[in-house]
Scaffold this active site. Structure first.
Site, PDB file in Angstrom:
ATOM      1  N   TYR A  30      -1.803  -0.517  11.061  1.00 42.22           N
ATOM      2  CA  TYR A  30      -1.957  -1.179   9.752  1.00 42.22           C
ATOM      3  C   TYR A  30      -0.762  -0.880   8.858  1.00 42.22           C
ATOM      4  O   TYR A  30      -0.100  -1.797   8.346  1.00 42.22           O
ATOM      5  CB  TYR A  30      -3.260  -0.735   9.070  1.00 42.22           C
TER       6      TYR A  30
ATOM      7  N   LYS B 267       2.227  -3.319   7.346  1.00 43.48           N
ATOM      8  CA  LYS B 267       2.488  -3.506   5.910  1.00 43.48           C
ATOM      9  C   LYS B 267       3.933  -3.109   5.584  1.00 43.48           C
ATOM     10  O   LYS B 267       4.594  -3.755   4.769  1.00 43.48           O
ATOM     11  CB  LYS B 267       1.510  -2.671   5.065  1.00 43.48           C
TER      12      LYS B 267
ATOM     13  N   THR C 270       0.820  -1.204   0.000  1.00 44.32           N
ATOM     14  CA  THR C 270       0.000   0.000   0.000  1.00 44.32           C
ATOM     15  C   THR C 270       0.859   1.261   0.000  1.00 44.32           C
ATOM     16  O   THR C 270       2.000   1.241   0.487  1.00 44.32           O
ATOM     17  CB  THR C 270      -0.895  -0.008   1.265  1.00 44.32           C
ATOM     18  N   ASP C 271       0.283   2.360  -0.499  1.00 50.91           N
ATOM     19  CA  ASP C 271       0.987   3.652  -0.429  1.00 50.91           C
ATOM     20  C   ASP C 271       1.064   4.177   1.004  1.00 50.91           C
ATOM     21  O   ASP C 271       1.823   5.104   1.284  1.00 50.91           O
ATOM     22  CB  ASP C 271       0.309   4.685  -1.347  1.00 50.91           C
ATOM     23  N   GLU C 272       0.268   3.590   1.918  1.00 51.27           N
ATOM     24  CA  GLU C 272       0.248   4.111   3.297  1.00 51.27           C
ATOM     25  C   GLU C 272       1.587   3.929   4.000  1.00 51.27           C
ATOM     26  O   GLU C 272       1.847   4.577   5.017  1.00 51.27           O
ATOM     27  CB  GLU C 272      -0.857   3.437   4.118  1.00 51.27           C
TER      28      GLU C 272
HETATM   29  P1  NAD Z   1      -9.728  -7.254   2.314  1.00 45.31           P
HETATM   30  O1  NAD Z   1      -9.709  -6.945   3.766  1.00 45.31           O
HETATM   31  O2  NAD Z   1     -10.956  -6.963   1.529  1.00 45.31           O
HETATM   32  O3  NAD Z   1      -9.403  -8.811   2.084  1.00 45.31           O
HETATM   33  C1  NAD Z   1      -8.403  -9.469   2.811  1.00 45.31           C
HETATM   34  C2  NAD Z   1      -8.574 -10.973   2.578  1.00 45.31           C
HETATM   35  O4  NAD Z   1      -7.503 -11.642   3.279  1.00 45.31           O
HETATM   36  C3  NAD Z   1      -9.881 -11.546   3.123  1.00 45.31           C
HETATM   37  O5  NAD Z   1     -10.447 -12.433   2.185  1.00 45.31           O
HETATM   38  C4  NAD Z   1      -9.446 -12.291   4.384  1.00 45.31           C
HETATM   39  O6  NAD Z   1     -10.287 -13.397   4.695  1.00 45.31           O
HETATM   40  C5  NAD Z   1      -8.049 -12.736   4.010  1.00 45.31           C
HETATM   41  N1  NAD Z   1      -7.205 -12.960   5.187  1.00 45.31           N
HETATM   42  C6  NAD Z   1      -7.039 -12.147   6.270  1.00 45.31           C
HETATM   43  N2  NAD Z   1      -6.220 -12.726   7.175  1.00 45.31           N
HETATM   44  C7  NAD Z   1      -5.837 -13.916   6.635  1.00 45.31           C
HETATM   45  C8  NAD Z   1      -4.985 -14.965   7.085  1.00 45.31           C
HETATM   46  N3  NAD Z   1      -4.374 -14.919   8.276  1.00 45.31           N
HETATM   47  N4  NAD Z   1      -4.796 -16.030   6.278  1.00 45.31           N
HETATM   48  C9  NAD Z   1      -5.417 -16.110   5.064  1.00 45.31           C
HETATM   49  N5  NAD Z   1      -6.265 -15.156   4.603  1.00 45.31           N
HETATM   50  C10 NAD Z   1      -6.464 -14.071   5.385  1.00 45.31           C
HETATM   51  O7  NAD Z   1      -8.464  -6.509   1.701  1.00 45.31           O
HETATM   52  P2  NAD Z   1      -8.287  -5.797   0.281  1.00 45.31           P
HETATM   53  O8  NAD Z   1      -8.802  -4.419   0.355  1.00 45.31           O
HETATM   54  O9  NAD Z   1      -8.757  -6.714  -0.767  1.00 45.31           O
HETATM   55  O10 NAD Z   1      -6.696  -5.702   0.239  1.00 45.31           O
HETATM   56  C11 NAD Z   1      -5.914  -6.785  -0.284  1.00 45.31           C
HETATM   57  C12 NAD Z   1      -4.443  -6.408  -0.191  1.00 45.31           C
HETATM   58  O11 NAD Z   1      -4.197  -5.217  -0.927  1.00 45.31           O
HETATM   59  C13 NAD Z   1      -3.960  -6.128   1.232  1.00 45.31           C
HETATM   60  O12 NAD Z   1      -2.668  -6.660   1.361  1.00 45.31           O
HETATM   61  C14 NAD Z   1      -3.933  -4.608   1.320  1.00 45.31           C
HETATM   62  O13 NAD Z   1      -2.947  -4.180   2.234  1.00 45.31           O
HETATM   63  C15 NAD Z   1      -3.569  -4.241  -0.103  1.00 45.31           C
HETATM   64  N6  NAD Z   1      -4.039  -2.927  -0.578  1.00 45.31           N
HETATM   65  C16 NAD Z   1      -5.363  -2.586  -0.479  1.00 45.31           C
HETATM   66  C17 NAD Z   1      -5.799  -1.358  -0.998  1.00 45.31           C
HETATM   67  C18 NAD Z   1      -7.256  -0.946  -0.932  1.00 45.31           C
HETATM   68  O14 NAD Z   1      -7.575   0.196  -1.279  1.00 45.31           O
HETATM   69  N7  NAD Z   1      -8.190  -1.815  -0.534  1.00 45.31           N
HETATM   70  C19 NAD Z   1      -4.888  -0.492  -1.600  1.00 45.31           C
HETATM   71  C20 NAD Z   1      -3.540  -0.869  -1.657  1.00 45.31           C
HETATM   72  C21 NAD Z   1      -3.134  -2.098  -1.167  1.00 45.31           C
HETATM   73  O1  DAU Z   2      -4.143   3.921   0.431  1.00 41.21           O
HETATM   74  C1  DAU Z   2      -4.364   2.537   0.341  1.00 41.21           C
HETATM   75  C2  DAU Z   2      -5.189   2.090   1.526  1.00 41.21           C
HETATM   76  O2  DAU Z   2      -6.509   2.563   1.292  1.00 41.21           O
HETATM   77  C3  DAU Z   2      -5.187   0.584   1.730  1.00 41.21           C
HETATM   78  O3  DAU Z   2      -3.882   0.166   2.063  1.00 41.21           O
HETATM   79  C4  DAU Z   2      -6.149   0.175   2.846  1.00 41.21           C
HETATM   80  O4  DAU Z   2      -6.215  -1.232   2.945  1.00 41.21           O
HETATM   81  C5  DAU Z   2      -7.523   0.723   2.510  1.00 41.21           C
HETATM   82  O5  DAU Z   2      -8.412   0.445   3.564  1.00 41.21           O
HETATM   83  C6  DAU Z   2      -7.449   2.247   2.292  1.00 41.21           C
HETATM   84  O6  DAU Z   2      -7.113   2.923   3.520  1.00 41.21           O
HETATM   85  P1  DAU Z   2      -7.849   4.290   3.950  1.00 41.21           P
HETATM   86  O7  DAU Z   2      -7.708   4.460   5.409  1.00 41.21           O
HETATM   87  O8  DAU Z   2      -7.437   5.422   3.075  1.00 41.21           O
HETATM   88  O9  DAU Z   2      -9.373   3.890   3.527  1.00 41.21           O
HETATM   89  P2  DAU Z   2     -10.784   4.114   4.242  1.00 41.21           P
HETATM   90  O10 DAU Z   2     -11.817   3.739   3.234  1.00 41.21           O
HETATM   91  O11 DAU Z   2     -10.844   3.496   5.586  1.00 41.21           O
HETATM   92  O12 DAU Z   2     -10.822   5.696   4.427  1.00 41.21           O
HETATM   93  C7  DAU Z   2     -10.675   6.584   3.316  1.00 41.21           C
HETATM   94  C8  DAU Z   2     -10.712   8.007   3.859  1.00 41.21           C
HETATM   95  O13 DAU Z   2     -12.044   8.265   4.352  1.00 41.21           O
HETATM   96  C9  DAU Z   2      -9.792   8.250   5.033  1.00 41.21           C
HETATM   97  O14 DAU Z   2      -9.249   9.553   4.946  1.00 41.21           O
HETATM   98  C10 DAU Z   2     -10.694   8.143   6.260  1.00 41.21           C
HETATM   99  C11 DAU Z   2     -12.031   8.632   5.746  1.00 41.21           C
HETATM  100  N1  DAU Z   2     -13.233   8.026   6.379  1.00 41.21           N
HETATM  101  C12 DAU Z   2     -13.322   6.664   6.401  1.00 41.21           C
HETATM  102  C13 DAU Z   2     -14.418   6.033   6.984  1.00 41.21           C
HETATM  103  C14 DAU Z   2     -14.517   4.530   7.036  1.00 41.21           C
HETATM  104  C15 DAU Z   2     -14.240   8.825   6.877  1.00 41.21           C
HETATM  105  O15 DAU Z   2     -14.167  10.070   6.813  1.00 41.21           O
HETATM  106  N2  DAU Z   2     -15.331   8.208   7.453  1.00 41.21           N
HETATM  107  C16 DAU Z   2     -15.452   6.854   7.544  1.00 41.21           C
HETATM  108  O16 DAU Z   2     -16.472   6.369   8.112  1.00 41.21           O
END
Ligand code: NAD
Ligand code: DAU
Length: 356
Positions: free
Chosen positions: A160, A164, A135-137
């Site tokens: 988190y 990562k 992730t970019d975080e």
């Molecule tokens: P998600 O939370 O929707 O899915 C995570 C999946 O991993 C689930 O199916 C869960 O059951 C499985 N999991 C969790 N713990 C596990 C374990 N111990 N063993 C096996 N499986 C397990 O997550 P996502 O949003 O699909 O993100 C997927 C990946 O991409 C993550 O590594 C996250 O850090 C990265 N990522 C997400 C975003 C985003 O915007 N969602 C952006 C950048 C990177």
């Molecule tokens: O940048 C990549 C990341 O993006 C991934 O690594 C993470 O897995 C993914 O969850 C996401 O993280 P964020 O914290 O940016 O996503 P989230 O959807 O939780 O929140 C997006 C923005 O919205 C953040 O600035 C917090 C704000 N927010 C979020 C929620 C859930 C609110 O203002 N209200 C809310 O209820």
């Protein structure tokens, strides 16, 4: 036929990746290892067309279970691993960081270690890659100017992003120390179908539909760089197939928006679909609530490297793909209900009850 091990394939991005890659790569088989935590939903993959279903195998299990990993690696001849499995929600990491260390740090270490044993014994080791999805975080927070590049120092703010960051360091170390052909991608915020409704976009759009309050953290001016999930999946296939081992690639949508802009857009999109206007407009539901601790102000990705070296660019326009995402949720309320279990309601209470 090439076989890939996908971890976390029952989650948001993993599900989209499996559906997309089985479609665009007819010579791929996918084995999906997923623990089915609250975020994993096998129903998201139950309706694969028959020609794809026969190229798909599901294994229920944890990525930190090393004996399970060894048995999976001994049963299949993998061409690579695409490692998505993680605890992924920042707010949950603030209220309970331990699971993030267990899965994201220890789990990634176990995956790398099992992959290393497999790779060392593989007949054709040059045909194996370990793609670690990050992730970019990990880069922390930007001010109003500038972008994250692959050289930006790591500076994570939440449990988190710290977990990562640690997992990225392990992936890089396994390349430098043991030669395991790892690749790392650091991507910005994804949106699209099958995203669990704890994240900003699905949470807000479902709350708007159900006329619940819209909890915007702080002043709502935090910026995220949004990418449609299928664009992310295309970038991952490109990195897996054409990326240079040991390298990191940043992936971003170039669609920076403040959170409040996203909420306004969603209100307007839902209002048009639900015929709400005037004093009934959904914007009346917006509520500014106390901020997320350690809340990063701005993320923005410089994706020059993947664009120039691998020829990738996002293909979806932000507003159009957001409209399509809204429609997908409205048309898939059965899926929404299936993932909103009793645990989901408990989480919503815990996270939002004490925010004022
Ligand atoms: P998600 O939370 O929707 O899915 C995570 C999946 O991993 C689930 O199916 C869960 O059951 C499985 N999991 C969790 N713990 C596990 C374990 N111990 N063993 C096996 N499986 C397990 O997550 P996502 O949003 O699909 O993100 C997927 C990946 O991409 C993550 O590594 C996250 O850090 C990265 N990522 C997400 C975003 C985003 O915007 N969602 C952006 C950048 C990177
Ligand atoms: O940048 C990549 C990341 O993006 C991934 O690594 C993470 O897995 C993914 O969850 C996401 O993280 P964020 O914290 O940016 O996503 P989230 O959807 O939780 O929140 C997006 C923005 O919205 C953040 O600035 C917090 C704000 N927010 C979020 C929620 C859930 C609110 O203002 N209200 C809310 O209820």
């Amino acid at each position: 036929m090439k076989t890939y091990l996908v971890t976390g394939g029952a989650g948001f991005i993993g599900t989209n990746f499996i559906r997309h890659s089985l479609t665009v790569r007819p010579d791929w088989r996918i084995v999906n290892l997923d623990a089915l935590t609250y975020a994993g939903n096998p129903a998201s993959l139950e309706d694969l067309p028959p020609d794809q279903a026969e190229r798909y195998r599901f294994i229920h299990g944890e990525i930190f279970n090393f004996s399970l990993l060894d048995s999976i690696f001994s049963e299949e001849d993998f061409s690579g691993v695409i490692h998505f499995a993680a605890e992924s929600h920042v707010d949950r990491s603030i209220l309970g960081p331990e699971a993030f260390v267990k899965t994201n740090v220890e789990g990634t270490f176990r995956m790398l270690d099992a992959a290393l044993r497999f790779w060392r014994n593989k007949g054709n080791p040059e045909q194996f890659r370990f793609l670690h999805i990050s992730t970019d975080e990990v880069y922390g927070s930007l001010g109003p100017e500038g972008y994250f590049t692959e050289q930006t120092p790591y500076d994570p703010s939440s449990p988190y992003s710290a977990s990562k960051a640690a997992s990225d360091h392990f992936a890089r170390a396994y390349f430098r120390t043991y030669g395991l052909p790892t690749l790392i991608t650091n991507c910005s915020n994804n949106y699209g179908p099958y995203q669990f409704p704890e994240k900003l976009i699905p949470l807000m759009l479902l709350n708007i539909k159900e006329e619940k309050s819209l909890p915007v953290y702080g002043d709502g001016r935090n910026v995220r760089d949004w990418l449609y999930v299928i664009d992310h999946c295309d970038a991952l296939i490109r990195v897996l197939e054409k990326g240079k081992q040991g390298e990191t690639y940043n992936i971003g949508g170039g669609a920076e928006r403040q959170n409040i802009e996203i909420v306004h857009l969603l209100c307007d999109m839902l209002d048009r679909r639900l015929n709400r206007s005037g004093k009934d407009s959904s914007r009346r539901l917006i509520q500014f609530v106390s901020d997320r601790p350690g809340h990063d102000r701005r993320y923005a990705i410089d994706s020059t490297k993947i664009r120039q070296q691998l020829g990738w660019a996002p293909g979806y326009n932000f507003e159009n793909a957001l409209e399509a995402t809204v429609d997908w949720y409205l048309e898939h309320m059965e899926w929404v209900e299936s993932v909103r279990s009793g645990n989901y309601r408990k989480w919503i209470e815990l996270n939002y009850l004490n925010r004022s």
